[in-house]
Design a protein around this motif. Structure first.
Motif, PDB file in Angstrom:
ATOM      1  N   LEU A 195       8.975  35.531   3.875  1.00  0.00           N
ATOM      2  CA  LEU A 195       8.081  36.078   2.849  1.00  0.00           C
ATOM      3  C   LEU A 195       8.814  36.239   1.520  1.00  0.00           C
ATOM      4  CD1 LEU A 195       6.220  38.770   4.956  1.00  0.00           C
ATOM      5  CD2 LEU A 195       5.391  36.510   4.268  1.00  0.00           C
ATOM      6  N   GLY A 196      10.039  36.718   1.568  1.00  0.00           N
ATOM      7  CA  GLY A 196      10.841  36.822   0.356  1.00  0.00           C
ATOM      8  C   GLY A 196      11.161  35.458  -0.227  1.00  0.00           C
ATOM      9  N   THR A 197      11.442  34.506   0.637  1.00  0.00           N
ATOM     10  CA  THR A 197      11.717  33.149   0.189  1.00  0.00           C
ATOM     11  C   THR A 197      10.498  32.554  -0.501  1.00  0.00           C
ATOM     12  OG1 THR A 197      13.226  32.867   2.040  1.00  0.00           O
ATOM     13  CG2 THR A 197      12.473  30.872   0.951  1.00  0.00           C
ATOM     14  N   PHE A 198       9.327  32.784   0.090  1.00  0.00           N
ATOM     15  CA  PHE A 198       8.087  32.310  -0.523  1.00  0.00           C
ATOM     16  C   PHE A 198       7.902  32.911  -1.911  1.00  0.00           C
ATOM     17  CE2 PHE A 198       3.611  33.216  -1.434  1.00  0.00           C
ATOM     18  CZ  PHE A 198       3.139  31.922  -1.559  1.00  0.00           C
ATOM     19  N   ALA A 199       8.168  34.199  -2.049  1.00  0.00           N
ATOM     20  CA  ALA A 199       8.026  34.862  -3.354  1.00  0.00           C
ATOM     21  C   ALA A 199       8.992  34.263  -4.383  1.00  0.00           C
ATOM     22  CB  ALA A 199       8.258  36.359  -3.206  1.00  0.00           C
ATOM     23  N   ALA A 201      15.445  41.214  16.137  1.00  0.00           N
ATOM     24  CA  ALA A 201      16.311  40.525  15.176  1.00  0.00           C
ATOM     25  C   ALA A 201      15.661  39.216  14.725  1.00  0.00           C
ATOM     26  CB  ALA A 201      17.682  40.248  15.792  1.00  0.00           C
ATOM     27  N   LEU A 202      15.049  38.487  15.642  1.00  0.00           N
ATOM     28  CA  LEU A 202      14.367  37.250  15.279  1.00  0.00           C
ATOM     29  C   LEU A 202      13.127  37.524  14.430  1.00  0.00           C
ATOM     30  CD1 LEU A 202      14.717  35.224  18.588  1.00  0.00           C
ATOM     31  CD2 LEU A 202      15.843  34.789  16.403  1.00  0.00           C
ATOM     32  N   ILE A 203      12.411  38.591  14.742  1.00  0.00           N
ATOM     33  CA  ILE A 203      11.245  38.958  13.932  1.00  0.00           C
ATOM     34  C   ILE A 203      11.687  39.328  12.522  1.00  0.00           C
ATOM     35  CG2 ILE A 203       9.447  40.716  13.629  1.00  0.00           C
ATOM     36  CD1 ILE A 203       9.127  40.671  16.707  1.00  0.00           C
ATOM     37  N   ALA A 204      12.747  40.117  12.412  1.00  0.00           N
ATOM     38  CA  ALA A 204      13.243  40.515  11.094  1.00  0.00           C
ATOM     39  C   ALA A 204      13.709  39.309  10.293  1.00  0.00           C
ATOM     40  CB  ALA A 204      14.378  41.522  11.244  1.00  0.00           C
ATOM     41  N   SER A 205      14.378  38.378  10.947  1.00  0.00           N
ATOM     42  CA  SER A 205      14.837  37.196  10.219  1.00  0.00           C
ATOM     43  C   SER A 205      13.668  36.312   9.813  1.00  0.00           C
ATOM     44  CB  SER A 205      15.847  36.408  11.057  1.00  0.00           C
ATOM     45  OG  SER A 205      15.229  35.840  12.183  1.00  0.00           O
ATOM     46  N   SER A 206      12.609  36.300  10.598  1.00  0.00           N
ATOM     47  CA  SER A 206      11.421  35.531  10.231  1.00  0.00           C
ATOM     48  C   SER A 206      10.719  36.129   9.023  1.00  0.00           C
ATOM     49  CB  SER A 206      10.442  35.466  11.401  1.00  0.00           C
ATOM     50  OG  SER A 206      11.023  34.781  12.474  1.00  0.00           O
ATOM     51  N   LEU A 207      10.816  37.434   8.866  1.00  0.00           N
ATOM     52  CA  LEU A 207      10.184  38.086   7.717  1.00  0.00           C
ATOM     53  C   LEU A 207      10.866  37.726   6.406  1.00  0.00           C
ATOM     54  CD1 LEU A 207       9.357  41.606   9.173  1.00  0.00           C
ATOM     55  CD2 LEU A 207       7.799  39.704   8.749  1.00  0.00           C
ATOM     56  N   LEU A 208      12.090  37.216   6.479  1.00  0.00           N
ATOM     57  CA  LEU A 208      12.763  36.748   5.269  1.00  0.00           C
ATOM     58  C   LEU A 208      12.008  35.592   4.614  1.00  0.00           C
ATOM     59  CD1 LEU A 208      16.506  36.852   6.301  1.00  0.00           C
ATOM     60  CD2 LEU A 208      15.343  38.334   4.676  1.00  0.00           C
ATOM     61  N   ILE A 267       2.702  23.753  14.590  1.00  0.00           N
ATOM     62  CA  ILE A 267       2.239  24.196  13.269  1.00  0.00           C
ATOM     63  C   ILE A 267       3.338  24.917  12.495  1.00  0.00           C
ATOM     64  CG2 ILE A 267       0.586  25.694  12.077  1.00  0.00           C
ATOM     65  CD1 ILE A 267      -1.381  24.971  14.380  1.00  0.00           C
ATOM     66  N   PRO A 268       4.012  25.936  13.055  1.00  0.00           N
ATOM     67  CA  PRO A 268       5.078  26.573  12.282  1.00  0.00           C
ATOM     68  C   PRO A 268       6.250  25.643  11.969  1.00  0.00           C
ATOM     69  CG  PRO A 268       4.510  27.927  14.186  1.00  0.00           C
ATOM     70  CD  PRO A 268       3.751  26.655  14.286  1.00  0.00           C
ATOM     71  N   LEU A 276      23.357  27.343   8.756  1.00  0.00           N
ATOM     72  CA  LEU A 276      24.039  27.117  10.029  1.00  0.00           C
ATOM     73  C   LEU A 276      25.208  28.066  10.257  1.00  0.00           C
ATOM     74  CD1 LEU A 276      24.080  23.219  10.011  1.00  0.00           C
ATOM     75  CD2 LEU A 276      22.514  24.726  11.228  1.00  0.00           C
ATOM     76  N   GLY A 277      25.741  28.628   9.183  1.00  0.00           N
ATOM     77  CA  GLY A 277      26.890  29.528   9.316  1.00  0.00           C
ATOM     78  C   GLY A 277      26.501  30.981   9.366  1.00  0.00           C
ATOM     79  N   LEU A 278      25.853  31.450   8.311  1.00  0.00           N
ATOM     80  CA  LEU A 278      25.522  32.875   8.235  1.00  0.00           C
ATOM     81  C   LEU A 278      24.238  33.246   8.969  1.00  0.00           C
ATOM     82  CD1 LEU A 278      26.446  33.638   4.532  1.00  0.00           C
ATOM     83  CD2 LEU A 278      27.752  34.146   6.585  1.00  0.00           C
ATOM     84  N   GLY A 279      23.322  32.308   9.110  1.00  0.00           N
ATOM     85  CA  GLY A 279      22.041  32.597   9.764  1.00  0.00           C
ATOM     86  C   GLY A 279      22.200  33.089  11.197  1.00  0.00           C
ATOM     87  N   PRO A 280      22.748  32.276  12.086  1.00  0.00           N
ATOM     88  CA  PRO A 280      22.922  32.723  13.461  1.00  0.00           C
ATOM     89  C   PRO A 280      23.843  33.941  13.587  1.00  0.00           C
ATOM     90  CG  PRO A 280      23.153  30.360  13.333  1.00  0.00           C
ATOM     91  CD  PRO A 280      23.085  30.868  11.929  1.00  0.00           C
ATOM     92  N   LEU A 281      24.869  33.997  12.757  1.00  0.00           N
ATOM     93  CA  LEU A 281      25.783  35.129  12.800  1.00  0.00           C
ATOM     94  C   LEU A 281      25.063  36.428  12.452  1.00  0.00           C
ATOM     95  CD1 LEU A 281      28.694  36.217  13.053  1.00  0.00           C
ATOM     96  CD2 LEU A 281      28.912  35.804  10.601  1.00  0.00           C
ATOM     97  N   SER A 282      24.267  36.410  11.386  1.00  0.00           N
ATOM     98  CA  SER A 282      23.573  37.634  10.976  1.00  0.00           C
ATOM     99  C   SER A 282      22.502  38.036  11.975  1.00  0.00           C
ATOM    100  CB  SER A 282      22.982  37.472   9.578  1.00  0.00           C
ATOM    101  OG  SER A 282      22.046  36.423   9.560  1.00  0.00           O
TER     102      SER A 282
END
Length: 104
Positions: free
Chosen positions: A85-89, A76-83, A6-7, A47-53
């Motif tokens: 919500l900002g993308t949706f907005a 860190a994975l939870i925090a990146s998943s919360l992004l 589903i996700p 692929l560049g900044l995502g895994p690095l951050s």
């Protein structure tokens, strides 16, 4: 593992509209360039900044906050998943002007 279907499906719904808008807001003579720039930016960030951050945040949480390696990665994975919500907005806000921006 079955619950991850589903996700994964919901997480890939944005591909079609983004590529469509990327092709529709530029004149026909610039569509290939627009597509190339869009793909470059998506790959550079995703692929560049995502895994690095996520890795840097994981290390920061593990060492500075004393969470340990496993908890640092988890948060860190939870925090990146919360992004998402900002993308949706941002997508929701952009939908108001897309029709005006489209090139016939």
């Amino acid at each position: 593992m079955a619950l991850m279907i589903i996700p994964i499906i919901l997480g890939s719904f944005w591909f079609g509209p983004v590529y469509t808008v990327g092709q529709s807001v530029v004149p026909p003579t610039m569509r290939a360039t627009s597509s190339a720039i869009l793909l470059f930016i998506l790959n550079a960030i995703g692929l560049g900044l995502g895994p690095l951050s996520v890795g840097l945040l994981s290390d920061l949480l593990a060492t500075s906050f004393g969470l340990g390696d496993a908890e640092g990665v988890r948060w860190a994975l939870i925090a990146s998943s919360l992004l998402a919500l900002g993308t949706f907005a941002l997508f929701w806000t952009a939908k108001r002007t897309v029709r005006v921006d489209m090139v016939p």
